[in-house]
Motif scaffolding. Structure first.
Motif, short mmCIF file in Angstrom:
data_model
loop_
_atom_site.label_atom_id
_atom_site.label_comp_id
_atom_site.label_asym_id
_atom_site.label_seq_id
_atom_site.Cartn_x
_atom_site.Cartn_y
_atom_site.Cartn_z
N VAL A 354 0.84 -1.12 0.10
CA VAL A 354 -0.10 -0.09 0.11
C VAL A 354 1.06 1.23 -0.23
O VAL A 354 0.64 2.35 -0.77
N ARG A 355 1.89 1.13 0.70
CA ARG A 355 2.83 2.43 1.03
C ARG A 355 4.01 2.47 0.08
O ARG A 355 4.97 3.03 0.51
N LEU A 356 3.93 1.72 -1.01
CA LEU A 356 5.04 1.77 -1.96
C LEU A 356 5.34 3.24 -2.45
O LEU A 356 4.48 3.70 -3.34
N PRO A 357 6.60 3.89 -2.15
CA PRO A 357 6.83 5.01 -2.58
C PRO A 357 7.07 5.20 -3.92
O PRO A 357 7.24 4.34 -4.54
N GLU A 358 7.15 6.39 -4.65
CA GLU A 358 7.54 6.76 -5.82
C GLU A 358 9.11 6.46 -6.10
O GLU A 358 9.75 6.84 -5.02
N PRO A 359 9.36 5.55 -6.83
CA PRO A 359 10.74 5.27 -6.93
C PRO A 359 11.76 6.49 -7.07
O PRO A 359 11.43 7.16 -7.87
N LYS A 360 12.79 6.35 -6.29
CA LYS A 360 13.83 7.45 -6.43
C LYS A 360 14.96 7.05 -7.50
O LYS A 360 15.75 6.18 -7.19
N ARG A 361 14.75 7.20 -8.74
CA ARG A 361 15.58 6.82 -9.77
C ARG A 361 17.06 7.35 -9.75
O ARG A 361 16.99 8.64 -9.67
N LYS A 362 17.88 6.57 -9.73
CA LYS A 362 19.11 7.22 -10.28
C LYS A 362 19.73 5.77 -10.91
O LYS A 362 19.56 4.79 -10.89
N PRO A 363 20.98 6.15 -11.70
CA PRO A 363 21.67 5.04 -12.24
C PRO A 363 22.02 3.91 -11.34
O PRO A 363 22.69 4.28 -10.35
N THR A 364 21.60 2.82 -11.85
CA THR A 364 21.77 1.55 -11.14
C THR A 364 22.38 0.61 -11.63
O THR A 364 21.92 0.32 -13.14
N GLU A 365 23.27 -0.01 -11.16
CA GLU A 365 24.17 -1.13 -12.09
C GLU A 365 23.65 -2.47 -11.81
O GLU A 365 23.52 -3.12 -10.65
N LEU A 366 22.71 -2.93 -12.83
CA LEU A 366 22.05 -4.20 -12.53
C LEU A 366 22.61 -5.51 -12.20
O LEU A 366 22.18 -6.20 -11.48
N ARG A 371 24.03 -9.91 -8.49
CA ARG A 371 25.04 -10.39 -7.76
C ARG A 371 24.98 -10.25 -6.23
O ARG A 371 25.25 -11.19 -5.51
N ASP A 372 24.77 -8.99 -5.78
CA ASP A 372 24.49 -8.76 -4.54
C ASP A 372 23.47 -9.46 -3.72
O ASP A 372 23.48 -10.29 -2.75
N VAL A 373 22.19 -9.66 -4.55
CA VAL A 373 20.91 -10.34 -3.94
C VAL A 373 21.26 -11.76 -4.26
O VAL A 373 21.05 -12.57 -3.28
N THR A 374 22.02 -12.29 -5.36
CA THR A 374 22.15 -13.85 -5.29
C THR A 374 23.41 -14.32 -4.08
O THR A 374 23.21 -15.45 -3.71
N SER A 375 24.13 -13.32 -3.75
CA SER A 375 25.02 -13.59 -2.80
C SER A 375 24.47 -13.76 -1.19
O SER A 375 24.68 -14.45 -0.48
N PHE A 376 23.50 -12.81 -1.19
CA PHE A 376 22.43 -12.67 0.01
C PHE A 376 21.76 -13.97 0.14
O PHE A 376 21.48 -14.58 1.02
N LEU A 377 20.94 -14.44 -1.05
CA LEU A 377 20.22 -15.59 -0.84
C LEU A 377 21.06 -17.00 -1.16
O LEU A 377 20.50 -18.06 -0.99
N ALA A 378 22.42 -16.69 -1.39
CA ALA A 378 23.25 -18.01 -1.40
C ALA A 378 23.01 -19.42 -0.41
O ALA A 378 22.86 -20.27 -0.56
N PRO A 379 23.36 -18.68 0.95
CA PRO A 379 22.94 -19.88 2.06
C PRO A 379 21.45 -20.54 1.79
O PRO A 379 21.39 -21.61 2.03
#
Length: 519
Positions: A354-366, A371-379
């Motif tokens: 419900v409270r999803l804010p307007e995205p604050k866009r800035k250049p993001t390296e996908l 890699r960061d998300v998969t490293s977090f989910l690795a275990p």
């Protein structure tokens, strides 16, 4: 210099509907003009044949007939004179006829010359030349007979019977020769009249048959062009009915093929517009449902969250008090804490949706984000016996890193839950002409086709303990970034989620690379 492919396609493009309709009716007009031209030509041809017959051969026939009649009467009088009708009246008539009969012959020659000026065919000219030769031979005989007539006059004056008999004998011979030539001329003109009359009848029959055939052809062309025009314009009726249906609220997709002309292109664009309206309508309904869920979630969270916190605090106090006194109670209280935590997490999901804010866009390296998300989910993935495979290109998009991380976490955890016995999770990132494409693919059982259209609906879930909020939240995040998400069958039988995100400023090399990869 090589001609561009787009220009070659333009040259080969079919002409438009106005041009084709104009060409069709031009063909009809040309057909009827051809019928009129052929009719006029046949009329002129028949009229010319009749003119030759009436202005050439018939007057010539009358002149030759008159010359023959005059010559026949003259020959009869000569024979009567030879038989002994020695009368002054007969000899006087011969003298008068001798002087005036060439006039009829010259009229015949004049008629022959006039006929020669009218005719065009070589055979007609040859016939008339022969006929003139015959008439001139008659004139020659008349001239040769002049001496015999002079001798006859002298015998009458001198009363010389022997000279008179010799003169009449020569006259008779010349007159018979003249009659022969006139008969020959009459035969020629008769044959020519018969042939010309037969040709006129044949021309008439041919003209009737030709005009009938051309008329039927023109009628067939007219019917064909009318049917072709009706068939070409018939999609307008369907398009009109489709517009009326859409005006009454029917936004169901139509997948029928359209023609390549203007009507087909208009129909295709109209169907695309209807699809966009349907999508917007679905988005509006989704937004309305989200708004309703938001109001409900805000109320439920307000009413439930504080009591849940109190329950958890009191359960923790109970755990401290009865930990040593009632061992079995510790297990029950731990179960209560877990359920309270689950309900608290559920209220958090409602609040995030419900409270999803307007995205604050800035250049993001996908690629770095993946890699960061998969490293977090690795275990977590290793514990579920799930192997992670990456195929990433270094791409950058304007986006909210936190929201994109949440969307990717939802997709990866859904993939893990779809593979209870383990498997492989393949994540790819590549550049397309429309932006960056992020694919999350599992090797699970996949999602049936009838369920793929519902998985982004609120509260729809195929999991036993699912809430039906993860994918709608992911879709909302992607839509807020100006992208889109789709679920398609994976080649290995699993599920494949494809995310398209608008790209940031790219280098010329990247743009060319994306254009080469676009199908």
């Amino acid at each position: 210099m090589e001609v561009p492919q787009s220009e070659r396609r333009g040259w080969l493009r079919r002409p438009g509907i106005p041009a084709r309709i104009f060409a069709g009716f031009a063909l009809v007009s040309l057909t009827f003009a051809s019928v009129a031209a052929v009719s006029l030509w046949e009329h002129q041809r028949t009229a010319f044949t009749l003119r030759v017959l009436h202005e050439g051969y018939l007057p010539l026939s009358l002149s030759v007939s008159e010359a023959r009649a005059t010559q026949g009467a003259f020959a009869t009088m000569v024979e009567r004179t030879l038989e002994g009708a020695d009368t002054v009246a007969a000899e006087g008539w011969l003298e008068v006829a001798r002087r005036f009969r060439p006039f009829a012959l010259r009229r015949a020659l004049d008629a022959a010359n006039q006929a020669q000026q009218l005719v065009k065919a070589e055979r007609d000219r040859a016939t008339l030349v022969t006929l003139c030769s015959e008439l001139e031979a008659v004139l020659l005989e008349y001239k040769l007979a002049e001496d015999d007539f002079d001798a006859l006059s002298s015998s009458i004056t001198g009363r010389d019977p022997a000279l008179r008999a010799t003169a009449l004998s020569g006259i008779r011979s010349r007159e018979r020769a003249a009659q022969f030539h006139l008969a020959r001329a009459w035969q020629l003109i008769g044959e020519r009249i018969a042939v010309t009359s037969r040709e006129a009848r044949e021309d008439e029959r041919r003209a009737i048959a030709l005009l009938l055939g051309l008329g039927l052809l023109a009628l067939a062309v007219s019917i064909t062009v009318a049917t072709w025009s009706q068939r070409m314009l018939s999609p307008l009726t369907k398009l009109s009915a489709r517009v009326a249906a859409v005006a009454h609220g029917d936004l169901s997709p139509h997948s029928e093929a359209h023609t390549e002309d203007e009507i087909g292109r208009v129909a295709s664009e109209f169907e695309r517009m209807v699809g966009a309206l349907s999508e917007r309508d679905a988005q509006l309904r989704q937004s309305e449902r989200l708004a309703a869920v938001g109001r409900l979630a805000a109320h439920v969270t307000h009413e439930v969250r504080n009591p849940l916190n109190s329950i958890r605090l009191n359960v923790e106090l109970l755990q401290e008090d009865v930990a040593d006194k009632v061992p079995d109670a510790q297990r029950v209280l731990a179960s209560i804490v877990r359920e309270v935590d689950r309900l608290t997490d559920l209220t958090e999901q409602y609040l995030r949706l419900v409270r999803l804010p307007e995205p604050k866009r800035k250049p993001t390296e996908l690629a770095a984000l993946v890699r960061d998300v998969t490293s977090f989910l690795a275990p977590e993935m290793e514990a579920a016996n799930v192997r992670i495979e990456l195929a990433l290109e270094d791409l950058r998009v304007p986006g909210d890193e936190g929201q994109l991380r949440q969307a990717l976490l939802n997709l990866c955890r859904n993939a893990r839950e779809a593979m209870p016995d383990g498997g492989s999770l393949h994540i790819s990132l590549d550049l397309q002409a429309g932006g960056a494409r992020l694919c999350v693919q599992d090797s699970g059982a996949g999602i049936p086709e009838q369920e793929r259209a519902k998985i982004f609906d609120l509260f729809y879930t195929t999991k036993q303990h699912g809430t039906g909020l993860g994918l709608p939240l992911t879709q909302q995040i992607v839509a807020a970034h100006g992208g889109r998400i789709e679920c398609v069958p994976a080649p290995n039988g699993g599920a494949r989620f494809e995310l398209w995100l608008p790209r940031a400023e790219l280098s010329t090399t990247q743009l060319v690379h994306a254009a080469d990869k676009t199908p």
